[in-house]
Design a protein around this motif. Structure first.
Motif, PDB file in Angstrom:
ATOM      1  N   ARG A  62     -11.597  -1.834  -3.905  1.00 35.72           N
ATOM      2  CA  ARG A  62     -12.059  -2.948  -4.753  1.00 35.72           C
ATOM      3  C   ARG A  62     -13.539  -2.824  -5.090  1.00 35.72           C
ATOM      4  NH1 ARG A  62      -8.659  -8.160  -2.581  1.00 35.72           N
ATOM      5  NH2 ARG A  62      -6.674  -7.431  -3.420  1.00 35.72           N
ATOM      6  N   ARG A  63     -14.330  -2.407  -4.110  1.00 33.82           N
ATOM      7  CA  ARG A  63     -15.767  -2.219  -4.367  1.00 33.82           C
ATOM      8  C   ARG A  63     -16.014  -1.101  -5.373  1.00 33.82           C
ATOM      9  NH1 ARG A  63     -18.362  -3.027   1.680  1.00 33.82           N
ATOM     10  NH2 ARG A  63     -18.312  -5.305   1.612  1.00 33.82           N
ATOM     11  N   ALA A  64     -15.083  -0.159  -5.453  1.00 30.17           N
ATOM     12  CA  ALA A  64     -15.199   0.941  -6.408  1.00 30.17           C
ATOM     13  C   ALA A  64     -14.565   0.580  -7.757  1.00 30.17           C
ATOM     14  CB  ALA A  64     -14.545   2.198  -5.841  1.00 30.17           C
ATOM     15  N   GLY A  65     -14.088  -0.647  -7.890  1.00 27.36           N
ATOM     16  CA  GLY A  65     -13.518  -1.103  -9.155  1.00 27.36           C
ATOM     17  C   GLY A  65     -12.043  -0.810  -9.323  1.00 27.36           C
ATOM     18  N   GLY A  66     -11.354  -0.494  -8.235  1.00 28.19           N
ATOM     19  CA  GLY A  66      -9.928  -0.197  -8.322  1.00 28.19           C
ATOM     20  C   GLY A  66      -9.126  -1.030  -7.356  1.00 28.19           C
ATOM     21  N   ARG A  67      -7.933  -0.557  -7.090  1.00 23.79           N
ATOM     22  CA  ARG A  67      -7.074  -1.233  -6.111  1.00 23.79           C
ATOM     23  C   ARG A  67      -6.205  -0.194  -5.427  1.00 23.79           C
ATOM     24  NH1 ARG A  67      -4.411  -2.059 -11.052  1.00 23.79           N
ATOM     25  NH2 ARG A  67      -2.177  -1.940 -10.884  1.00 23.79           N
ATOM     26  N   MET A  68      -5.501  -0.644  -4.427  1.00 22.61           N
ATOM     27  CA  MET A  68      -4.677   0.234  -3.613  1.00 22.61           C
ATOM     28  C   MET A  68      -3.217  -0.188  -3.684  1.00 22.61           C
ATOM     29  SD  MET A  68      -5.936   1.300   0.154  1.00 22.61           S
ATOM     30  CE  MET A  68      -4.816   0.316   1.069  1.00 22.61           C
ATOM     31  N   ARG A  69      -2.331   0.789  -3.672  1.00 22.10           N
ATOM     32  CA  ARG A  69      -0.892   0.544  -3.642  1.00 22.10           C
ATOM     33  C   ARG A  69      -0.335   1.344  -2.475  1.00 22.10           C
ATOM     34  NH1 ARG A  69       1.242   2.531  -8.833  1.00 22.10           N
ATOM     35  NH2 ARG A  69       0.139   0.736  -9.637  1.00 22.10           N
ATOM     36  N   LEU A  70       0.605   0.758  -1.746  1.00 20.49           N
ATOM     37  CA  LEU A  70       1.196   1.430  -0.592  1.00 20.49           C
ATOM     38  C   LEU A  70       2.477   2.151  -0.984  1.00 20.49           C
ATOM     39  CD1 LEU A  70       0.817  -1.278   2.210  1.00 20.49           C
ATOM     40  CD2 LEU A  70      -0.771   0.555   1.572  1.00 20.49           C
ATOM     41  N   ARG A  71       2.671   3.318  -0.392  1.00 16.47           N
ATOM     42  CA  ARG A  71       3.917   4.070  -0.568  1.00 16.47           C
ATOM     43  C   ARG A  71       4.586   4.190   0.790  1.00 16.47           C
ATOM     44  NH1 ARG A  71       3.323   9.800  -3.119  1.00 16.47           N
ATOM     45  NH2 ARG A  71       3.356   8.580  -5.036  1.00 16.47           N
ATOM     46  N   ASP A  72       5.852   3.884   0.842  1.00 18.43           N
ATOM     47  CA  ASP A  72       6.703   4.073   2.022  1.00 18.43           C
ATOM     48  C   ASP A  72       6.227   3.306   3.265  1.00 18.43           C
ATOM     49  OD1 ASP A  72       8.915   5.080   3.340  1.00 18.43           O
ATOM     50  OD2 ASP A  72       7.884   6.916   3.958  1.00 18.43           O
ATOM     51  N   PRO A  73       5.892   2.005   3.111  1.00 17.81           N
ATOM     52  CA  PRO A  73       5.487   1.257   4.310  1.00 17.81           C
ATOM     53  C   PRO A  73       6.700   0.905   5.173  1.00 17.81           C
ATOM     54  CG  PRO A  73       5.518  -0.215   2.445  1.00 17.81           C
ATOM     55  CD  PRO A  73       5.830   1.167   1.921  1.00 17.81           C
ATOM     56  N   ASP A  74       6.521   0.961   6.460  1.00 12.66           N
ATOM     57  CA  ASP A  74       7.540   0.553   7.423  1.00 12.66           C
ATOM     58  C   ASP A  74       7.763  -0.956   7.254  1.00 12.66           C
ATOM     59  OD1 ASP A  74       8.134  -0.585  10.307  1.00 12.66           O
ATOM     60  OD2 ASP A  74       8.722   1.531  10.310  1.00 12.66           O
ATOM     61  N   PRO A  75       9.001  -1.447   7.351  1.00 13.41           N
ATOM     62  CA  PRO A  75       9.227  -2.895   7.247  1.00 13.41           C
ATOM     63  C   PRO A  75       8.408  -3.697   8.259  1.00 13.41           C
ATOM     64  CG  PRO A  75      11.315  -1.735   7.132  1.00 13.41           C
ATOM     65  CD  PRO A  75      10.276  -0.707   7.471  1.00 13.41           C
ATOM     66  N   ALA A  76       8.186  -3.136   9.445  1.00 16.25           N
ATOM     67  CA  ALA A  76       7.371  -3.836  10.444  1.00 16.25           C
ATOM     68  C   ALA A  76       5.914  -3.930   9.986  1.00 16.25           C
ATOM     69  CB  ALA A  76       7.453  -3.133  11.795  1.00 16.25           C
ATOM     70  N   LEU A  77       5.427  -2.914   9.291  1.00 18.92           N
ATOM     71  CA  LEU A  77       4.060  -2.955   8.769  1.00 18.92           C
ATOM     72  C   LEU A  77       3.942  -4.014   7.690  1.00 18.92           C
ATOM     73  CD1 LEU A  77       1.168  -1.938   8.485  1.00 18.92           C
ATOM     74  CD2 LEU A  77       2.037  -0.139   6.958  1.00 18.92           C
ATOM     75  N   ARG A  78       4.921  -4.087   6.809  1.00 21.93           N
ATOM     76  CA  ARG A  78       4.886  -5.115   5.760  1.00 21.93           C
ATOM     77  C   ARG A  78       4.904  -6.513   6.368  1.00 21.93           C
ATOM     78  NH1 ARG A  78       8.671  -3.705   0.801  1.00 21.93           N
ATOM     79  NH2 ARG A  78       7.547  -5.505   0.010  1.00 21.93           N
ATOM     80  N   ALA A  79       5.702  -6.699   7.412  1.00 17.94           N
ATOM     81  CA  ALA A  79       5.766  -7.998   8.087  1.00 17.94           C
ATOM     82  C   ALA A  79       4.430  -8.325   8.742  1.00 17.94           C
ATOM     83  CB  ALA A  79       6.882  -8.012   9.116  1.00 17.94           C
ATOM     84  N   LEU A  80       3.811  -7.343   9.364  1.00 21.72           N
ATOM     85  CA  LEU A  80       2.520  -7.559  10.018  1.00 21.72           C
ATOM     86  C   LEU A  80       1.435  -7.878   8.993  1.00 21.72           C
ATOM     87  CD1 LEU A  80       0.992  -7.580  12.697  1.00 21.72           C
ATOM     88  CD2 LEU A  80       0.690  -5.110  12.459  1.00 21.72           C
ATOM     89  N   LEU A  81       1.441  -7.187   7.866  1.00 25.22           N
ATOM     90  CA  LEU A  81       0.461  -7.477   6.808  1.00 25.22           C
ATOM     91  C   LEU A  81       0.655  -8.889   6.264  1.00 25.22           C
ATOM     92  CD1 LEU A  81       0.473  -4.053   4.930  1.00 25.22           C
ATOM     93  CD2 LEU A  81      -1.374  -4.993   6.345  1.00 25.22           C
ATOM     94  N   ASP A  82       1.904  -9.298   6.093  1.00 24.52           N
ATOM     95  CA  ASP A  82       2.183 -10.669   5.654  1.00 24.52           C
ATOM     96  C   ASP A  82       1.701 -11.685   6.680  1.00 24.52           C
ATOM     97  OD1 ASP A  82       3.287  -9.960   3.229  1.00 24.52           O
ATOM     98  OD2 ASP A  82       5.363 -10.059   3.943  1.00 24.52           O
TER      99      ASP A  82
END
Length: 114
Positions: A62-82
């Motif tokens: 974001r500081r560089a003016g962009g954004r990040m997209r995740l590829r192949d996240p584990d369902p547990a990782l998605r739950a933890l991020l939420d």
């Protein structure tokens, strides 16, 4: 344009985080893309260190003016991020603002034109 990909293999140490942030900024700068795809499939079991890493990489993007997209996240990782309140785009996931392809809104007879 195909976005650049940063492959993250785990576990990532705290000392490596700064270098990975530099890598995200460099990928955005050299490619001219607005998105960096982070392949997180090889990070291993998710934990708070993984959440910290992804939050820092997202901030660097974001500081560089962009954004990040995740590829192949584990369902547990998605739950933890939420759970901690971090939202990431995920490859193959339809953005909330856009309807799915092939979906049409139903119109009732007599509805006024918009």
């Amino acid at each position: 344009m195909t976005p650049p990909v940063l492959v993250l293999l785990g576990p990532v140490t705290r000392d490596e985080v700064r270098g990975l942030g530099d890598d995200v900024r460099a990928l955005l700068h050299t490619s001219g893309a607005r998105v960096v795809v982070c392949d997180v499939g090889g990070l291993g079991p998710p934990g708070l260190a993984t959440v910290d890493l992804l939050a820092r990489l997202q901030l660097a993007a974001r500081r560089a003016g962009g954004r990040m997209r995740l590829r192949d996240p584990d369902p547990a990782l998605r739950a933890l991020l939420d759970l901690v309140g971090l939202r990431f785009e995920v490859e193959g996931q339809i953005e909330e603002r856009e309807p799915a392809l092939g979906v049409e809104e139903a119109v009732e007879p007599g509805d006024p034109a918009v």
